[in-house]
Structures are given as structure tokens and as C-alpha cells.
Design an enzyme around this catalytic site. Sequence first.
Site, mmCIF file in Angstrom:
data_model
loop_
_atom_site.group_PDB
_atom_site.id
_atom_site.type_symbol
_atom_site.label_atom_id
_atom_site.label_comp_id
_atom_site.label_asym_id
_atom_site.label_seq_id
_atom_site.Cartn_x
_atom_site.Cartn_y
_atom_site.Cartn_z
ATOM 1 N N ARG A 59 0.811 -1.219 0.000
ATOM 2 C CA ARG A 59 0.000 0.000 0.000
ATOM 3 C C ARG A 59 0.844 1.268 0.000
ATOM 4 O O ARG A 59 0.469 2.278 -0.588
ATOM 5 C CB ARG A 59 -0.926 -0.013 1.207
ATOM 6 C CG ARG A 59 -2.319 -0.288 0.770
ATOM 7 C CD ARG A 59 -3.353 -0.206 1.799
ATOM 8 N NE ARG A 59 -2.917 0.400 3.048
ATOM 9 C CZ ARG A 59 -3.593 0.272 4.171
ATOM 10 N NH1 ARG A 59 -4.698 -0.420 4.193
ATOM 11 N NH2 ARG A 59 -3.176 0.827 5.284
ATOM 12 N N LYS A 165 2.635 -18.499 6.683
ATOM 13 C CA LYS A 165 1.851 -18.901 7.837
ATOM 14 C C LYS A 165 1.394 -17.656 8.585
ATOM 15 O O LYS A 165 2.022 -16.617 8.422
ATOM 16 C CB LYS A 165 2.661 -19.831 8.740
ATOM 17 C CG LYS A 165 3.829 -19.121 9.456
ATOM 18 C CD LYS A 165 4.429 -19.976 10.513
ATOM 19 C CE LYS A 165 3.827 -19.712 11.855
ATOM 20 N NZ LYS A 165 4.553 -18.724 12.668
ATOM 21 N N ASP A 194 6.391 -23.214 5.210
ATOM 22 C CA ASP A 194 6.738 -23.406 6.614
ATOM 23 C C ASP A 194 8.255 -23.359 6.622
ATOM 24 O O ASP A 194 8.915 -24.306 6.167
ATOM 25 C CB ASP A 194 6.232 -24.764 7.112
ATOM 26 C CG ASP A 194 6.502 -24.946 8.589
ATOM 27 O OD1 ASP A 194 7.634 -24.669 9.026
ATOM 28 O OD2 ASP A 194 5.587 -25.360 9.316
ATOM 29 N N HIS A 195 8.820 -22.250 7.087
ATOM 30 C CA HIS A 195 10.254 -22.073 6.846
ATOM 31 C C HIS A 195 11.112 -23.131 7.548
ATOM 32 O O HIS A 195 12.240 -23.360 7.159
ATOM 33 C CB HIS A 195 10.712 -20.648 7.167
ATOM 34 C CG HIS A 195 10.893 -20.347 8.615
ATOM 35 N ND1 HIS A 195 9.855 -20.058 9.456
ATOM 36 C CD2 HIS A 195 11.997 -20.297 9.390
ATOM 37 C CE1 HIS A 195 10.319 -19.833 10.667
ATOM 38 N NE2 HIS A 195 11.619 -19.975 10.666
ATOM 39 N N LYS A 199 14.965 -25.554 6.491
ATOM 40 C CA LYS A 199 16.208 -25.628 7.270
ATOM 41 C C LYS A 199 16.932 -26.923 6.910
ATOM 42 O O LYS A 199 16.331 -27.996 6.890
ATOM 43 C CB LYS A 199 15.914 -25.595 8.781
ATOM 44 C CG LYS A 199 15.398 -24.238 9.261
ATOM 45 C CD LYS A 199 15.230 -24.231 10.765
ATOM 46 C CE LYS A 199 14.453 -23.007 11.219
ATOM 47 N NZ LYS A 199 15.266 -21.850 11.533
ATOM 48 N N GLU A 233 12.888 -20.730 22.736
ATOM 49 C CA GLU A 233 13.376 -19.426 22.282
ATOM 50 C C GLU A 233 13.683 -18.563 23.490
ATOM 51 O O GLU A 233 12.957 -18.619 24.492
ATOM 52 C CB GLU A 233 12.312 -18.727 21.437
ATOM 53 C CG GLU A 233 12.011 -19.445 20.149
ATOM 54 C CD GLU A 233 11.135 -18.600 19.240
ATOM 55 O OE1 GLU A 233 11.702 -17.872 18.410
ATOM 56 O OE2 GLU A 233 9.904 -18.638 19.388
ATOM 57 N N HIS A 257 5.437 -25.573 12.663
ATOM 58 C CA HIS A 257 6.837 -26.030 12.654
ATOM 59 C C HIS A 257 7.033 -27.365 13.390
ATOM 60 O O HIS A 257 7.660 -28.276 12.884
ATOM 61 C CB HIS A 257 7.750 -24.996 13.300
ATOM 62 C CG HIS A 257 7.609 -23.609 12.726
ATOM 63 N ND1 HIS A 257 7.387 -23.383 11.395
ATOM 64 C CD2 HIS A 257 7.671 -22.383 13.299
ATOM 65 C CE1 HIS A 257 7.317 -22.072 11.180
ATOM 66 N NE2 HIS A 257 7.480 -21.444 12.325
ATOM 67 N N LYS A 357 8.556 -19.144 24.590
ATOM 68 C CA LYS A 357 9.377 -17.934 24.521
ATOM 69 C C LYS A 357 9.941 -17.654 25.902
ATOM 70 O O LYS A 357 9.406 -18.101 26.907
ATOM 71 C CB LYS A 357 8.524 -16.752 24.064
ATOM 72 C CG LYS A 357 7.960 -16.964 22.669
ATOM 73 C CD LYS A 357 8.129 -15.743 21.807
ATOM 74 C CE LYS A 357 7.558 -15.919 20.428
ATOM 75 N NZ LYS A 357 8.575 -16.168 19.393
HETATM 76 C C1 BG6 Z 1 8.036 -17.978 13.409
HETATM 77 C C2 BG6 Z 1 7.247 -17.568 14.623
HETATM 78 O O1 BG6 Z 1 7.255 -18.761 12.548
HETATM 79 O O2 BG6 Z 1 9.166 -18.727 13.814
HETATM 80 C C3 BG6 Z 1 8.109 -16.790 15.606
HETATM 81 O O3 BG6 Z 1 6.142 -16.782 14.222
HETATM 82 C C4 BG6 Z 1 9.361 -17.570 15.921
HETATM 83 O O4 BG6 Z 1 7.397 -16.475 16.781
HETATM 84 C C5 BG6 Z 1 10.049 -18.017 14.645
HETATM 85 O O5 BG6 Z 1 10.213 -16.736 16.688
HETATM 86 C C6 BG6 Z 1 11.228 -18.910 14.945
HETATM 87 O O6 BG6 Z 1 11.934 -19.154 13.754
HETATM 88 P P1 BG6 Z 1 13.484 -19.499 13.783
HETATM 89 O O7 BG6 Z 1 13.814 -19.813 12.352
HETATM 90 O O8 BG6 Z 1 14.185 -18.302 14.330
HETATM 91 O O9 BG6 Z 1 13.624 -20.678 14.686
#
Ligand code: BG6
Length: 504
Positions: A59, A165, A194-195, A199, A233, A257, A357
Site C-alpha cells: 500500500r 503462515k 513453513d520455513h 532448514k 526461544e 513447525h 518464549k
Molecule cells: C516464526 C514464529 O514462525 O518462527 C516466531 O512466528 C518464531 O514467533 C520463529 O520466533 C522462529 O523461527 P526461527 O527460524 O528463528 O527458529
Amino acid sequence: MIENPLREGLRLERIPEPCTMVIFGASGDLTKRKLVPALYSLAQQSLLPGGFSIVGAARTPMSSEDFRARMKEAVHHFLDPGQVDSRVLENCAAGMFYTPIDVKDPGSFKRLSELLSQMDQERGTSGNRLFYFSTPPTLYAPLTQLLGSVGLNRSSGWTRVIIEKPFGHDLASMLALNKQVLEVFREEQVYRIDHYLGKETVQNILVLRFANGIFEPLWNRRYIDHVQITAAESLGVENRGGYYDQAGVLRDMIQNHLLQIFTLVAMEPPVSLEADAVRDEKTKVMQAVRPIELQHMDQFAVRGQYAAGAVNGQPAKGYREEKNVSPDSNTETYAAIKLLVDNWRWADVPFYLRSAKRLPKRVTEVAVQFRKAPHLLFKDSEPLQPNSLTLRIQPDAGITLRFGAKLPGQSIQVRTVSMDFRYGTSFGKKSPDAYERLLLDAMLGDSTLFARGDMVEISWRLLMPVLDAWQKTADHFPNYESGSWGPRESDEFMQREGRRWRRL
Ligand code: BG6
């Protein structure tokens, strides 16, 4: 035919056909932090096709020149200085364009369509298009619908759409979104990202299991006592309080994940590495997970929320004090669940998944704990630790096998020792960022590492009873200090199981 690197044992030198990637949400954080640096990195490795173009769409009013300047700055900022070659970067920037877009203005989508046709002519992209939805999730449905309305859901080349996501907020919204998306695109065109699947170490789970003869024979209920999958985390919710307070860790990490990792650990060997062969097995194992029943919730799930404390020696606020978080929020920042898989391989072997977290450190790992030796010969020794195989996903990626060994000396004393494999020292090569792999795969039409609709549906179905139960009841939050390993309730949960969480 689509090339599949895992099948061919080699992934280098796969170059996609010339194409344009359109990023919706191009003025956002993900574009700067991850997408454009990953694309730059692919360009630097000569993995992108000639004529490859990026169209930023958001935007914010901006010229293509401004967009290029911002993206160049992002590449410098988010990659190591030694990684950036200014000639490659200039070349990349020359293929970047920007067009303002607004879902309330269908005309802006017509303009996008015209721009894309023009680029096909001028840059030889032959109608090959990859749309990336990196916007707030509320825009996924309108974006899809608008793309369809101007005919951008198909072209003379290929058209694919990558959706970030969260794919839905619960089962009902997931089903509704999926329906809306599939009214416009075919399932083969949809890449739910889904990243974690990008990995390197997550992909290595498949290699460890199916490229070696020694692990798979042990990979079952006869030898395995239980499995712990942890994503800890140390960060809090940072500046994402608004989103997070509506989500919680079950939706944010476990629904996607951790369940993806779980399926790779628990699935049966696929017949091949074709995208659907792998995804069929992942779906099947999810179907075998026993539904979590409301009346037994306490035996299957436990939650927590962080209070103020200290992480890495730095004071940390409580969750309820975070920006854009409700001061009496009932959202969980810690969750652990137990999954039981009702099939021949895994009957009675619990899988414990936990994520949170504000724990003391950032660690993601899969720990497979084996059964004890059936007969204890070394009675005078200290209590023996069970054998375990730990797949460390991050940081310090690698694999550790723990077993007992004789302590040097005249008596027989057994100590636990480790055999270690470390990515860093064994390969001396940095793993590519997850987004590099996933963007390249999407351009190549390889959806193996993306979530299929049925799997996403089952994962929501599985978690809905927990989400519903947690929404209806308030817990005594906050219940763990920032910088601790989580709430007492979670340790008690494991004690009731006769087990312990691994200290990481
Ligand atoms: C994301 C979450 O999908 O993954 C975050 O929304 C999280 O809250 C993150 O911190 C963690 O990803 P990575 O690759 O740093 O482990």
C-alpha cells in the site's frame, strides 16, 4: 518434468525458467529481513535465471527507484558484509520494480497485470509468475480473489502462489481460506510455506533415517521409549504483541513447525522423494495421531505464560507488560503436548512437543530416547542414563549419540559419553538460509518442502480441542519466570508420565 534434488542426490545447478516474483507486503519486515536477502544470495550463487524480476507490491506509495534503494540497504543490513558483492547487487536491483496495490482498489490489480505483461515482453519472463503473500493473513482471501478477478491466476507460463503462515487461525478459518484459495488456484499452484522445512537440519532428518542402514531398524516401539521435540526461544514477543496475543505458541509454533518436524520423525518411508509421495506419508502419520479428548486434556497438554525475569543476564518484562498485549491476557507463551500415534510402529511411544518464549536459550532439537538395556549387569555403577540420539536443529546443528562407557580404572564404573557430529566442523560450509531453498524450490515447481492442504487441515483438527479448552478456562498466569525452563506444571506433567524434560 520437475527435477527433484533429493531424488537425484544433488541440488546444485538447478536453474528455474525466467520468471517474475511478485511480493505482496513488500514494505514489510519479512521482505527486508528474509526474502530479498535470500534472493540476492541465490543470484550470487548464479542460481537465478536471466531476466528474473521482482515486483514489490504494497500500500505504501513508493517508486521503483525507492524500492530498489530500500532493498539494497536491506541486503547490506541483513547479510554479512563479506557476503555482498556490489556488482551482483546492482544487477539484482536492476530487475526490481514496484507498484502500489490496495485490495480496496481493483484498478491497482489491473495495473499489476499490465506491468507483468510488459515485463514478459521486455524481460523474457514468458508469463512465469510466483506470487508471494507476505501480508497480514486477513488479506490472503481478498488478494486471491482479486488476482482471480483480473485473470492473474493463470498465464501463458506457470503461475504459483506462496502463502505465509499462519494458514488459518483455527480449523474453521483454515477450511474457509483453503476453499477461497482453491476457487481461484489449483492445489498444485499453492505453496503453503513453513520455513522450518527449508532448514538444512530439518531436511537431514529424512537423510539420517533413510540414507543409513543403522537407525531405521531401531526406529520403532521395540527400541524407542519416547521422543522429545523442543523449540525453545530466549526472545519474547518483540514487536509482534498484537499478532501474538491472538495466536499463542500453540498456533505460532506447534501447529506448523513442530508438527512438521514430528511428521518427518514419525512417518513411514515414502516410496520415492516425489513431492506427493513424501507428503502422503506425512499426512498418513498425522491421521494416525490419537485425537486429544477434552476430558483427558491434563494428560495431553500443559501451558504457561512468562512473567518478568532475566534472560542472558538482561532484565526481561513479563508477557502482560509487552506492547500491544492485553494486561490480563490468557495467551500461552509456553505449551507442551503429548501425541500418541496409533499404528504398529509407534503404539505406546509418546511424542512430547514443547515450545516457548523467554526460556534461557534458543535451542531446537529432536531427542529420541531409547529403552533401557533389558538387564543391568553393572549393578555397582551409578544409575545408567538411557541412550539417546539428539538431532540438533539449531543453533550448533548436528547429531549426538549418547551411550555408556567404562570409566578408566580397576573397577567397572559406567559413565555416559557422547559421539558428536557437527555440521560446522564436518562440512566447513555455511548452510543456506531456509528461504533460499524454499524460494528456489517454488520457482522450480517442487512442492516437497511445502505443506499440503490436507496436512494443514489435520493439524488444526488435532489441536482444536486444546485451543478450545484453553480459551474457555483461565490459568494462573503468569506461571514461569522469564529465563527459567518453564512452569512447574510442565515438570509435573512429565513426572506423571514417569519421565523428565531434557535440560538443554
Ligand atoms: C516464526 C514464529 O514462525 O518462527 C516466531 O512466528 C518464531 O514467533 C520463529 O520466533 C522462529 O523461527 P526461527 O527460524 O528463528 O527458529
